[in-house]
Every structure is written in C-alpha cells, then in structure tokens.
Design a protein around this motif. Sequence first.
Motif, PDB file in Angstrom:
ATOM      1  N   ARG A   1      19.717  65.177  75.857  1.00  0.00           N
ATOM      2  CA  ARG A   1      19.297  65.405  74.468  1.00  0.00           C
ATOM      3  C   ARG A   1      20.480  65.453  73.521  1.00  0.00           C
ATOM      4  O   ARG A   1      20.322  65.242  72.319  1.00  0.00           O
ATOM      5  CB  ARG A   1      18.497  66.701  74.366  1.00  0.00           C
ATOM      6  CG  ARG A   1      17.223  66.620  75.158  1.00  0.00           C
ATOM      7  CD  ARG A   1      16.413  67.871  75.020  1.00  0.00           C
ATOM      8  NE  ARG A   1      15.786  67.927  73.714  1.00  0.00           N
ATOM      9  CZ  ARG A   1      14.844  68.797  73.404  1.00  0.00           C
ATOM     10  NH1 ARG A   1      14.440  69.675  74.288  1.00  0.00           N
ATOM     11  NH2 ARG A   1      14.306  68.787  72.210  1.00  0.00           N
TER      12      ARG A   1
ATOM     13  N   ASP B   1      21.303  60.441  68.245  1.00  0.00           N
ATOM     14  CA  ASP B   1      20.214  59.520  67.921  1.00  0.00           C
ATOM     15  C   ASP B   1      20.716  58.125  67.575  1.00  0.00           C
ATOM     16  O   ASP B   1      20.095  57.127  67.929  1.00  0.00           O
ATOM     17  CB  ASP B   1      19.438  60.039  66.702  1.00  0.00           C
ATOM     18  CG  ASP B   1      18.473  61.150  67.087  1.00  0.00           C
ATOM     19  OD1 ASP B   1      18.190  61.291  68.295  1.00  0.00           O
ATOM     20  OD2 ASP B   1      18.019  61.876  66.183  1.00  0.00           O
TER      21      ASP B   1
ATOM     22  N   LEU C   1      23.100  56.394  68.700  1.00  0.00           N
ATOM     23  CA  LEU C   1      23.392  55.528  69.841  1.00  0.00           C
ATOM     24  C   LEU C   1      22.106  54.901  70.349  1.00  0.00           C
ATOM     25  O   LEU C   1      22.050  53.718  70.679  1.00  0.00           O
ATOM     26  CB  LEU C   1      24.045  56.333  70.981  1.00  0.00           C
ATOM     27  CG  LEU C   1      25.485  56.787  70.806  1.00  0.00           C
ATOM     28  CD1 LEU C   1      26.038  57.298  72.132  1.00  0.00           C
ATOM     29  CD2 LEU C   1      26.357  55.655  70.311  1.00  0.00           C
TER      30      LEU C   1
ATOM     31  N   ALA D   1      21.049  50.880  70.152  1.00  0.00           N
ATOM     32  CA  ALA D   1      20.627  50.103  71.316  1.00  0.00           C
ATOM     33  C   ALA D   1      19.259  49.462  71.065  1.00  0.00           C
ATOM     34  O   ALA D   1      19.042  48.296  71.387  1.00  0.00           O
ATOM     35  CB  ALA D   1      20.580  50.987  72.556  1.00  0.00           C
TER      36      ALA D   1
ATOM     37  N   GLN E   1      15.634  50.342  79.139  1.00  0.00           N
ATOM     38  CA  GLN E   1      17.017  49.863  79.029  1.00  0.00           C
ATOM     39  C   GLN E   1      17.874  50.885  78.267  1.00  0.00           C
ATOM     40  O   GLN E   1      19.028  51.099  78.603  1.00  0.00           O
ATOM     41  CB  GLN E   1      17.058  48.508  78.323  1.00  0.00           C
ATOM     42  CG  GLN E   1      16.755  47.347  79.267  1.00  0.00           C
ATOM     43  CD  GLN E   1      16.716  46.015  78.546  1.00  0.00           C
ATOM     44  OE1 GLN E   1      16.256  45.927  77.412  1.00  0.00           O
ATOM     45  NE2 GLN E   1      17.193  44.973  79.204  1.00  0.00           N
ATOM     46  N   VAL E   2      17.289  51.521  77.258  1.00  0.00           N
ATOM     47  CA  VAL E   2      18.038  52.543  76.516  1.00  0.00           C
ATOM     48  C   VAL E   2      18.402  53.691  77.453  1.00  0.00           C
ATOM     49  O   VAL E   2      19.541  54.164  77.471  1.00  0.00           O
ATOM     50  CB  VAL E   2      17.235  53.075  75.306  1.00  0.00           C
ATOM     51  CG1 VAL E   2      17.963  54.261  74.679  1.00  0.00           C
ATOM     52  CG2 VAL E   2      17.036  51.984  74.276  1.00  0.00           C
TER      53      VAL E   2
ATOM     54  N   THR F   1      21.041  52.228  80.060  1.00  0.00           N
ATOM     55  CA  THR F   1      22.340  51.740  79.591  1.00  0.00           C
ATOM     56  C   THR F   1      22.983  52.639  78.531  1.00  0.00           C
ATOM     57  O   THR F   1      24.139  52.442  78.197  1.00  0.00           O
ATOM     58  CB  THR F   1      22.225  50.311  79.000  1.00  0.00           C
ATOM     59  OG1 THR F   1      21.360  50.359  77.858  1.00  0.00           O
ATOM     60  CG2 THR F   1      21.677  49.327  80.003  1.00  0.00           C
ATOM     61  N   VAL F   2      22.236  53.600  77.988  1.00  0.00           N
ATOM     62  CA  VAL F   2      22.832  54.469  76.963  1.00  0.00           C
ATOM     63  C   VAL F   2      22.729  55.951  77.329  1.00  0.00           C
ATOM     64  O   VAL F   2      23.742  56.625  77.489  1.00  0.00           O
ATOM     65  CB  VAL F   2      22.195  54.229  75.567  1.00  0.00           C
ATOM     66  CG1 VAL F   2      22.786  55.195  74.550  1.00  0.00           C
ATOM     67  CG2 VAL F   2      22.428  52.796  75.123  1.00  0.00           C
TER      68      VAL F   2
ATOM     69  N   PRO G   1      24.491  56.874  80.977  1.00  0.00           N
ATOM     70  CA  PRO G   1      25.960  56.835  80.985  1.00  0.00           C
ATOM     71  C   PRO G   1      26.597  57.808  79.992  1.00  0.00           C
ATOM     72  O   PRO G   1      27.656  58.367  80.274  1.00  0.00           O
ATOM     73  CB  PRO G   1      26.303  55.386  80.638  1.00  0.00           C
ATOM     74  CG  PRO G   1      25.050  54.694  80.338  1.00  0.00           C
ATOM     75  CD  PRO G   1      23.907  55.537  80.777  1.00  0.00           C
ATOM     76  N   ALA G   2      25.950  58.033  78.844  1.00  0.00           N
ATOM     77  CA  ALA G   2      26.548  58.946  77.858  1.00  0.00           C
ATOM     78  C   ALA G   2      26.480  60.392  78.333  1.00  0.00           C
ATOM     79  O   ALA G   2      27.348  61.197  78.012  1.00  0.00           O
ATOM     80  CB  ALA G   2      25.838  58.801  76.510  1.00  0.00           C
TER      81      ALA G   2
ATOM     82  N   ARG H   1      37.417  57.875  82.914  1.00  0.00           N
ATOM     83  CA  ARG H   1      38.674  57.555  82.227  1.00  0.00           C
ATOM     84  C   ARG H   1      38.443  57.315  80.743  1.00  0.00           C
ATOM     85  O   ARG H   1      39.306  57.571  79.922  1.00  0.00           O
ATOM     86  CB  ARG H   1      39.264  56.260  82.806  1.00  0.00           C
ATOM     87  CG  ARG H   1      40.131  56.402  83.990  1.00  0.00           C
ATOM     88  CD  ARG H   1      40.891  55.089  84.226  1.00  0.00           C
ATOM     89  NE  ARG H   1      40.114  53.900  83.885  1.00  0.00           N
ATOM     90  CZ  ARG H   1      39.353  53.243  84.747  1.00  0.00           C
ATOM     91  NH1 ARG H   1      39.276  53.622  85.996  1.00  0.00           N
ATOM     92  NH2 ARG H   1      38.691  52.179  84.368  1.00  0.00           N
ATOM     93  N   TRP H   2      37.252  56.793  80.434  1.00  0.00           N
ATOM     94  CA  TRP H   2      36.960  56.432  79.044  1.00  0.00           C
ATOM     95  C   TRP H   2      36.844  57.643  78.139  1.00  0.00           C
ATOM     96  O   TRP H   2      36.880  57.533  76.930  1.00  0.00           O
ATOM     97  CB  TRP H   2      35.699  55.574  78.978  1.00  0.00           C
ATOM     98  CG  TRP H   2      34.473  56.189  79.574  1.00  0.00           C
ATOM     99  CD1 TRP H   2      34.053  56.066  80.871  1.00  0.00           C
ATOM    100  CD2 TRP H   2      33.494  56.994  78.926  1.00  0.00           C
ATOM    101  NE1 TRP H   2      32.883  56.750  81.056  1.00  0.00           N
ATOM    102  CE2 TRP H   2      32.510  57.328  79.876  1.00  0.00           C
ATOM    103  CE3 TRP H   2      33.347  57.464  77.615  1.00  0.00           C
ATOM    104  CZ2 TRP H   2      31.412  58.116  79.578  1.00  0.00           C
ATOM    105  CZ3 TRP H   2      32.243  58.243  77.313  1.00  0.00           C
ATOM    106  CH2 TRP H   2      31.293  58.563  78.282  1.00  0.00           C
ATOM    107  N   LYS H   3      36.688  58.819  78.741  1.00  0.00           N
ATOM    108  CA  LYS H   3      36.568  60.049  77.941  1.00  0.00           C
ATOM    109  C   LYS H   3      37.924  60.716  77.821  1.00  0.00           C
ATOM    110  O   LYS H   3      38.833  60.432  78.585  1.00  0.00           O
ATOM    111  CB  LYS H   3      35.603  61.007  78.648  1.00  0.00           C
ATOM    112  CG  LYS H   3      34.172  60.826  78.232  1.00  0.00           C
ATOM    113  CD  LYS H   3      33.596  62.152  77.794  1.00  0.00           C
ATOM    114  CE  LYS H   3      32.452  61.948  76.843  1.00  0.00           C
ATOM    115  NZ  LYS H   3      31.974  63.154  76.234  1.00  0.00           N
TER     116      LYS H   3
END
Lengths: 264, 298
Positions: free
Chosen positions: A155, A159, A161, A165, A174-175, A178-179, A182-183, A258-260
């Motif tokens: 939660r 929003d 992001l 998408a 898919q949201v 893929t969003v 991973p987030a 690593r991306w964070k």
Amino acid sequence: MAPETFGLRTNLSQGTSFALGLVSPIVLFGTWCGLTYGGFAPPDFLPSPTEVLRGILQLFIEHDLWGAILISSRRIGIAFLLASAIALPLGVLMGSFQAVNRLFEPVVSPLRYMPISAFIPLLILWFGIYEKQKIAFLFLGVFVYLLPVVVTAIRAVPDELVQTALTLGASKFQVIRTVLVPAALPEICDSFRVMNAISWTYVILAEAVNPEHGLGYMVELARTHQKASWSFAGLFVIGGIGLITDSAIRLFWNVAFRWKEKTT
Amino acid sequence: MSGPETERPAGTPQVGEPGTVAMTIGEGVAQATYRPDLKAKNPKLRLSGVCVTYIGRDGHDTEAVRDVSFEIEDRPGVGEIVVFLGPSGCGKSTILKAVAGLLPPTKGTVHVGGELVKGVGRDRGMVFQAYTSFGWLTVRENVEYGLRLRGVAPKERSERADKYLSAVGLADFANRYPKDLSGGMKQRVALARTLINQPRLVLMDEPFGALDPQTRWGMQGLLLDIARAEDNTTIFITHDVSEAVYLADTVYVLSARPARILHRVNVPAFANREISLKSSAEFRAVERQLLDLLYAPS
C-alpha cells in the motif's frame, strides 16, 4: 573544527564511532571478569567466562549442540517457507485490492494483539507434541507478523507508479507483478531481519514443549542440571546465530536491492 | 529525432470569437467568458459536460470537476500544446485523469479520436509531477517498459529505446539506475517512457513542478522541441503562468475547486522560443493577461 561528539544529530567519524561502540562491551565484560575471577560471585550463581567457554565446548562435544542448531534451524526454515507461501500472496492481494483487504482484515488484524505463547496449549491439542506442533507455532509467530508488513509495503507504493504503469498499457495483474511487488520487495525483505530475530526467540518456546532435540532442549538441559554455565552457553550460541543470520540477510539485501539506497 | 519542422498555429486572439478573450492588458475580467463550442468535424479529443466526483481516501465524495466541455482539433503534424492553468488543488489533475481513463466521469463523456473513453489506454500517456521512474529498472528498462508489456522483440525494443533516450539526452545514462539521476533526468526518463508508446495524447500533470528554475527552463525547451518533432498533442497542467505562456498554443484558465473552465486564451505564435523571450514585452503582456484572468474576483 572537529565535530562535537555529543552534537545533536551530528555524524561521527569512523574512528570515534568504532571507539564508542567498544565501551559498553568492555565495561560489561570487565565487570563480569571482576565479579567472577575476583571471587565475588559463586560459580553456580554467575559462571566465569572460562566456565562458559567450557560449557559451550561441553554442549558441542558431549551433547551434540551442532545437531541441535541444525534441528532448530530446520524448524525455523520450514515455518518461514510456509508462512511466506501464504502471507506473501495474500498480503499482495490485500495490499492491492481494498476489497480483499476488507474481506480478511477483520479476522487477521486482531491476531497481532494476541499473545502467541497462549496458542501453545491449543496447538498441542491440534498438532500433538512433536514436530508439527513446533512448526505450527513458529508458522503462526512469523505469519501474523509478516502479513501486515506485506500489506503495508504494497500500500505504500505511490499511486503515481501504478497510474503510470496503467497508462503505459499494463493490465491489473501486470501492474501487480511489474510494479507493486518489485517496489514493495525491499521493505518486505527488510522485515525478514525482524522475523529472523522473532523466530530464534520463539523456537525456544516451541521446543520447551516435550523437549527432545533442538536449542530449546539445550536450554532445558541447563535448567534440569542447574548449570548456569550451560544457560550462558546457550544464550551466547543463540545470540551468535542471530548475529550471523542477520548479517546474511543484510548482505543479501544489499546485493539484491543495489538499486536502492543502502540500509544500515 | 527527425520530423518536419512545422509551423505552429497562429493564435492571434480576436474579440468576440467564441471561447476567446481579447488580449487587453490590465483589464480584469470578473466573469467566465468561455462558452463551449463543440463543433470540430474530427476532434482528437472531446470532453462534453464532464463532471467528476470521486471517493476520497476517507470514503467521502469529493466534487473535483464540474461541467467541463472542450475539444482539441486533430491537426496532424502540428504537435499542439494545450495548457490548463489554474490554482493549486483546483481539480486540474482530475480532468487529466478523466482523459487518461484513470477516473471515470460521473457525468458527461470523453471521446478520443471519436471513440468513447471507457478506461486507460496506451494511446493516452501520462507524466506526473512526482518522480515515477521505476527504481528497480535501469533507465533503458524504464523506457522499454511499455514495449516489453506488449511483447515487442528485444532488438526492436532496444532500437526504439535508443531513439528516445537520445531525444531526451539520456543516452549516456541508459544503464544507470534512477537513484543516480537528478530530478530533471528522472522526468526525462518519464517523458521518453511515455513517448516510446507513441500515444496520441501526452498528458502532463505539472511535470516540472518539483524542478529548480534552471532545470525547469531546460525541460520546457526540451518539451517544445519534442512536441514539434512528434505528432502528438500535449495537454499540460500547471499553475505557473510563465510556463503556460511559454509552452502553450492554447491556455484554458480554470476556477478553484470544483474546476470549471473560465476562459480560453489563444497564445500568439511567438517568432522564437529562446529563453530571452521570457523577458520580452510581448511575452510579459500575455503573462499579465493570464494573471488578471487567474486572479480576477469571481
């Protein structure tokens, strides 16, 4: 000007930080040595560091402490997998769809406020006193903690992001795939550190029922033999395992995400 | 990026033309002058009597948009920019979300290219003020996101991404993660990621609102270049008058919440869009006009 050591929210240099971190362990260890080697405390009340070390070796060599560690780890591992297998998908759905959340929340959220150890008699009734009961107890402990973490993490994804998408052509699922997932994943994985700590605490409780194997059995052994040195040995070993597994999870986190920005 | 240099539509305002306001400096306009005039033969976008009331996070109804009607004519090769100018929190974003299909209108209809909008579609791309780069994807993967969703082959994906990455000046950052980018660069990622889908409408919701002034000017210039080169229409939301004048062919001035269209102003086609334009008398006059409309007592 050198930074003030006790400045409000000032950062410390590596050296100062390291030195300050040594103070409390040295004081504690020093007091311990003074009390025991100085003869102020009898060995069956507070064993000396040498006694504790001997206790650890005794447990390892004579009582198969290594086997106990493996048994407890296995129980935690299985409970962890089971709890994740249910809490992850359920939490993702509850976090993604307000309607699903409302369907489950009234039942799931009071669980968090119930003392988990009060479930032990019920779990014995339902699952007996062997392996199943111990895993069920650990499962419950991890599950009630993990589920709200997953829901909150999903939660917390902004929003914008999700809407981005959607306007790029993503379907609902898919949201999610893929969003949202991973987030939210870094936060979920970060919570594994707390759950790891919870698990090593609960495993002793779980294994206190009909103690035959595992670390809980070792703690029980110390109690029945009235050996304080074994109690200390058990605490040190469990604490050590906690530290090692915690670093492992943190290392994994820093590699996988690593991306964070790095976590502390 | 290639594409013919196209002439921007001349929008010299004329008194008495429906839906326009005379450019008289310093004359406050107290009442709405906009009258919807939906008669284009082949509108790219038509909103007719759109009202939006949505359920807020607290579960209560919020009326955000009241009876909004307008249309944007399809003018191929123009790359038109329509700006919605209004006070903060007036419901401008809600109009955009209704066009995007993210929020269904409570009343009224939205048609894109003659078709009724029933939900989101990738013919309407959206760029937000908040940074929306997907942090777990590299810049290139972000840009390719829409193509990957619909299974475009990797080779084609990467060729098309290259084109848009260089268009927004991010070719050298293709393999970086968004955490290494500045705010302006993140908005370039968002723009490229939207444009690669070749939407008919690019919906921009205060996209440069969080950027520092210098970056902002740079991004405005970039947007103008791209709008000329791409054959899509941009609807741009802002509360910054200067930004509206600099970018717009047409400006709609909105009321406070619930948002209604108060005025339509056609911005004259400036000879050039150099940064120096912003301090010219011509530019200032239009700015002044919009300010008067925006802050007129009503």
